[in-house]
Design a protein around this motif. Structure first.
Motif, short mmCIF file in Angstrom:
data_model
loop_
_atom_site.label_atom_id
_atom_site.label_comp_id
_atom_site.label_asym_id
_atom_site.label_seq_id
_atom_site.Cartn_x
_atom_site.Cartn_y
_atom_site.Cartn_z
N VAL A 419 -5.44 11.08 -26.46
CA VAL A 419 -4.16 10.15 -25.84
C VAL A 419 -3.90 8.56 -25.47
O VAL A 419 -5.13 8.08 -25.03
N ARG A 431 2.44 7.98 -33.31
CA ARG A 431 1.64 8.81 -33.54
C ARG A 431 1.25 8.87 -34.83
O ARG A 431 -0.06 8.64 -35.29
N ARG A 446 -2.14 12.83 -28.76
CA ARG A 446 -1.11 12.59 -28.34
C ARG A 446 -0.45 10.69 -28.15
O ARG A 446 -1.42 10.50 -27.11
N ASP A 728 6.68 12.57 -24.22
CA ASP A 728 5.30 12.62 -24.87
C ASP A 728 5.30 13.81 -25.92
O ASP A 728 5.92 14.46 -26.43
N ASP A 730 3.42 15.99 -27.11
CA ASP A 730 2.66 17.06 -26.62
C ASP A 730 4.23 17.96 -26.03
O ASP A 730 4.44 19.32 -26.91
#
Ligand code: FES
Ligand code: FES
Length: 968
Positions: A419, A431, A446, A728, A730
């Motif tokens: 993360v 990412r 993430r 985010d 995710d």
């Protein structure tokens, strides 16, 4: 030796506290350690004011005191200001007036204002400016902060404070517009003026869009809640630190980290010897990242002072710093080149002499990119023109100076996924880009973007994320890395300094041909070198869209920090050059400058000749101007400032102090045509509210709010019924991130589509509930769906019904949006200045911008963007530049020597909006974030010329340069 510990007693926010502190421990660090996260750090030299607290009621900088020195005293932080859940009038006024952009400076601003208003219940504007001069703000231009303090003072005096009202005037298309009387300022008047909006009568009415809605994140920021990257404490967290190069150019002959590794509390020390050599580009750009791939995570060569050498993770920041000092580096120091023109000279030091970089045009000559594009027959057009003019212009290496420096925290979650909590404008790019560097698949990563303390393009880059991630993967522990203010200056990114040569062919009043030759200095790495200059070339050759255009550009390496994305993105540099030359031409031909520009600028229905050839890093798309309010903007800006009357009056002035008034016009874009893409998801809850999930990255601009307004308008609900979450990787759908002025236009387009799809589902369910065969004529309004027969169901009833009773399903829609267009916002800028002809010092009295950004989705946040953009642009034009010794040593890499405008130095800053209805934008919107920065430079040069008769071509206009020009 461990530091001696003391027990101290403090009263913090009315609570008694007993704390054990180091004898020399700073009060700032103790307060943050104790989770008073509203107390921020923005520098290491006591210059920024972010750490301000109230000590026995007086504002002090907590970074300048030890905790031990305040033993027994009473401290107030922003967490302690709201009582019994009630906001303090200052907190409420900051929210109401839109004085909170990124919110990083807000705690210090509010506490400073509180102490001031306690002693000055009815302050003058000048008193407010002086009182607030110790707390920097990089976002707002201070205008909304002054307004908030005036409003809070009235509230505290018990006077009525009406709701915020944005004056609006409707006009007939083609009518000549004049400015409201309130814009006719007396000399020295700095009182803020509410932004006025001019709306064409044909534009449709809206309910939520166009209103000065409160920012959706304003309350938590006004309360000082822990919302920024660094406002968390993780169990077992290690502190990362970076060893940077003391040399501008050197080969690392050897590096020995054994002593550092052996130190107790040190968990990992990594150098180039420990990491695979994978070439990459750090700019947060779309896939595939534009070439060159000229960086590796840690290299055996350093190319600027501040370049990366080694990283350490240790139990405390102090241990990490000590470990850095134990790393022995054997450098072979090489000659350095710090200027883009020198880099091109025969025999210049070669910045990239390695053989494994990809995509460098001519490494031996330091040329990373060579770009040539043209339309028409440029040489023939110059040969045929009655007049040919040329001019050279240069621009500074401006620093972003976001008050939150780059910071990230990485950890492994319970599923052993990495993360990355980081202050970034581009979480999805981070990412994708990080995965190969750390040996993971994107699905194992993430990226979480909390609130960001200002970005301005500087956080469109992978800077610390991969270093921090690597140390977490090595140690299995959470790791925090943060740039100090000095590191942010020397190791992060800057604006590209450019050398600009324009050549313009004119016949009669018509511009027939323009050539732009540009040398762009990308510093040590080419992260945004191609795209910045392609954008600059395109916009710098499109504002005046002659049919014969040529762009020739070399992007060059130097031994200075890498230049990156910065609000204005190449466009502001080039528009500065062409705008000044256009006025020089007008003066030489005896033409009115405003009319000369009006006659030649790009108009509605005209094609942008270079739009296909100069895309952003690749071929673009054919485009034309659909909407433009530039003519109305110019009329308003001239009238609001009495431009012609002042120009005439100033011709007769004498004495040492000379006044001048200057003008510029500009255009920008709205996203990157054919490249930017955004998505949004709306998910209904059983009380009729919605979650709005967006990958768009609000970096203080208010984009979460305007995106919520767009959704609310379509759904017939107030903004408060939307719970906005960004971003985010995710949990939110994909978005390219916050850059290229794309959020309102591209992400707004995605939100509008998602809301339209959701509205269709709501109508369908309502029809079923009302046993109607068709959804035709059903209206979404006031949290209801209303049928043509006037029966209605509330959204709450639909929510409950769809979850529990009828055709059970989740009402939820996702939509994506991209555009092959990038419609230009336009604007006219006026700057008024006083020049001290004895010293060369400039005092800018007023900046006024009239802006066409399409439909203004939220006038408060839009005005904040324009006000803040103008003040940043004034720094670029007047006082901000990074300086180097001949060996490439930084000379002013800290606040103080690098000066950004303070509250007491700001001129009057005024904004007018002229709305247009861009057919491709959500509710007619274009963009506003970057156009605001494009015009101040040329308008300032124009004003200085008006005052003194000299043309300044080298920004920033420091007293030395102006004085020298005057003497010569
Ligand atoms: Fe204290 Fe900057 S952090 S003045
Ligand atoms: Fe002031 Fe961002 S709102 S620094």
């Amino acid at each position: 030796m461990t530091e001696k510990k003391l027990t101290i007693h403090l009263i913090i926010n009315s609570e008694k506290k007993e704390l054990i502190v180091g004898k020399q421990e700073r009060l700032l660090d103790v307060l943050r350690r104790e989770s008073y996260f509203s107390v921020k750090k923005g520098c290491d030299t006591g210059e920024c004011g972010m750490c301000t607290i109230l000590l026995d009621g007086d504002p002090v900088r907590s970074c300048q005191l030890t905790a031990a020195a305040v033993d027994g005293r009473s401290i107030t932080t922003l967490e302690g200001l709201a009582r019994d859940g009630e906001l303090h009038p200052l907190q409420q006024a900051f929210i109401d007036e839109g004085a909170i952009q990124c919110g990083f400076c807000t705690p210090a601003q509010i506490l400073t204002a509180k102490a001031f208003l306690d002693d000055h219940p009815d302050p003058s504007m000048e008193e407010i400016r002086v009182a607030m001069s110790g707390v920097l703000c990089r976002c707002t231009g201070y205008v909304s902060i002054y307004k908030a303090i005036l409003r809070a003072a009235a509230l505290l005096r018990g006077e009525p404070t009406p709701p915020i009202d944005i004056p609006e005037a409707v006009f007939e298309e083609g009518a000549k517009l004049t400015a409201p009387a309130i814009y006719k300022r007396e000399e020295g008047d700095r009182m803020p003026i509410p932004p006025h909006i001019f709306t064409p009568e044909a534009m449709s009415a809206t309910t939520v869009v166009g209103k000065p809605e409160m920012k959706v994140d304003a309350v938590k920021l006004a309360k000082g809640k822990p919302v920024f990257t660094d406002d968390i404490k993780l169990k077992g967290m290690l502190y990362g630190a970076l060893l940077t190069s003391p040399h501008a150019h050197a080969r690392i002959k050897d590096i020995d980290a054994s002593e550092a590794r052996a130190m107790p509390g040190v968990h990992t020390v990594l150098t180039y010897k420990d990491l695979p050599r994978i070439k990459y580009a750090s700019g947060g750009q779309s896939y595939p990242n534009p070439l060159p791939y000229d960086q590796v995570v840690l290299d055996n060569k350093v190319r600027h002072e501040g370049d990366r050498v080694a990283i350490v993770a240790a139990e405390s920041p102090e241990m990490a710093q000590k470990a850095l000092h134990k790393i022995k580096v054997d450098y072979e120091v090489l000659p350095a080149v710090t200027n883009g023109l020198d880099a091109l000279k025969e025999g210049a030091p070669v910045v990239h002499d390695e053989d494994d970089s990809e995509g460098i045009y001519d490494a031996r000559r330091n040329i990373v990119h060579h770009i040539e594009q043209s339309v028409g027959d440029v040489d023939a057009a110059f040969a045929a023109a009655e007049h040919v003019y040329e001019g050279d212009y240069s621009t500074p290496r401006q620093d972003h100076a976001a008050l939150e420096t780059h910071v990230c925290i990485t950890y492994m979650d319970e599923d052993d996924r990495l993360v990355i909590r980081t202050s970034t404008q581009v979480p999805f790019h981070i990412r994708r880009m990080i995965a190969p560097l750390v040996g993971l698949e994107p699905k194992q990563i993430r990226v979480v973007k909390p609130r960001i303390g200002g970005g301005f393009g500087g956080k469109q880059e992978m800077l610390l994320e991969e270093l921090c991630s690597i140390m977490t993967l090595k140690t299995g522990r959470p790791v925090r890395m943060e740039y100090s203010r000095r590191e942010d200056f020397i190791s992060a990114r800057t604006r590209h300094p450019n050398f600009i040569h324009y050549k313009v062919g004119v016949t009669g009043k018509k511009v027939e041909a323009i050539e732009l030759k540009l040398i762009g200095d990308t510093g040590a790495y080419g992260c945004h070198g191609l795209t910045v200059q392609m954008v600059g070339g395109f916009k710098g050759l499109t504002l005046y869209n002659a049919e014969n255009l040529r762009f020739i550009c070399d992007v060059v390496y130097t031994n200075t920090p890498a230049a990156g994305a910065y609000r204005g993105y190449g466009s502001m540099q080039c528009q500065y050059g062409i705008e000044v030359l256009m006025e020089e031409i007008a003066e030489d031909l005896g033409l009115d400058v405003a009319e000369f520009k009006r006659a030649n600028w790009l108009k509605v229905g005209e094609p942008m000749h270079l739009s296909k050839k100069l895309g952003e890093g690749r071929e673009g798309f054919e485009q034309m101007m659909n909407t433009s309010g530039l003519s109305e903007c110019l009329d308003l800006a001239l009238d609001a400032t009495d431009f012609y009357a002042k120009r005439e009056a100033y011709q007769k002035q004498s004495g040492t102090i000379r006044k001048g008034i200057g003008l510029s016009v500009m255009m920008h874009g709205s996203g990157i045509a054919g490249l930017d893409m955004a998505s949004a998801t709306l998910k209904m809850n059983d009380d009729g509210s919605f979650n709005l999930l967006i990958g768009a990255t609000d970096l203080g601009t208010g984009s979460d709010t305007i995106l919520a307004q767009i959704a609310a308008e379509e759904l017939g609900i107030p903004v408060e019924d939307l719970i906005v979450y960004s971003s985010d990787t995710d949990f939110t759908p994909f978005d390219k991130g916050a850059y290229a002025s794309s959020t309102t236009y591209i992400s707004g387009g995605a939100v509008r589509k998602a809301a339209q799809k959701t509205a269709a589902r709501l109508r369908e369910h309502a029809a079923r509930m009302l046993e109607l065969e068709s959804t035709e004529g059903m209206l979404l309004k006031d949290r209801q769906v209303i049928a043509p027969d006037n029966r209605s169901v509330t959204l709450k009833e639909i929510g409950l019904s769809s979850f529990h009773n009828l055709d059970q399903h989740q009402i939820m829609e996702t939509a994506s949006h991209m555009s092959l267009l990038s419609p230009p916002p336009t604007a006219a800028q006026v700057v008024e200045v006083e020049v001290d002809t004895e010293t060369g010092a400039l005092k800018v009295e007023r900046m006024m911008m009239a802006v066409d950004c399409g439909r203004v989705i939220n006038p408060l946040t839009a005005a904040g963007q324009v006000e803040g953009g103008m003040l940043q642009a004034l720094g670029f034009a007047h006082c901000e530049d990074l300086y180097y010794s001949p060996e490439g040593k930084h000379l002013n890499a800290d606040f103080g020597p690098y000066h950004i405008y303070r509250a007491d130095e700001t001129p009057a800053i005024d904004v007018i909006f002229v709305q247009t209805d861009e057919p491709s934008g959500p509710f007619g919107a274009k963009s506003v974030a970057e156009i605001s920065i494009d015009g101040v430079g040329p308008a300032l040069v124009s004003a200085v010329h008006d005052a003194t008769g000299i043309w300044m071509r080298d920004l920033p206009l420091t007293p030395e340069k102006v004085w020298t020009a005057l003497k010569n």
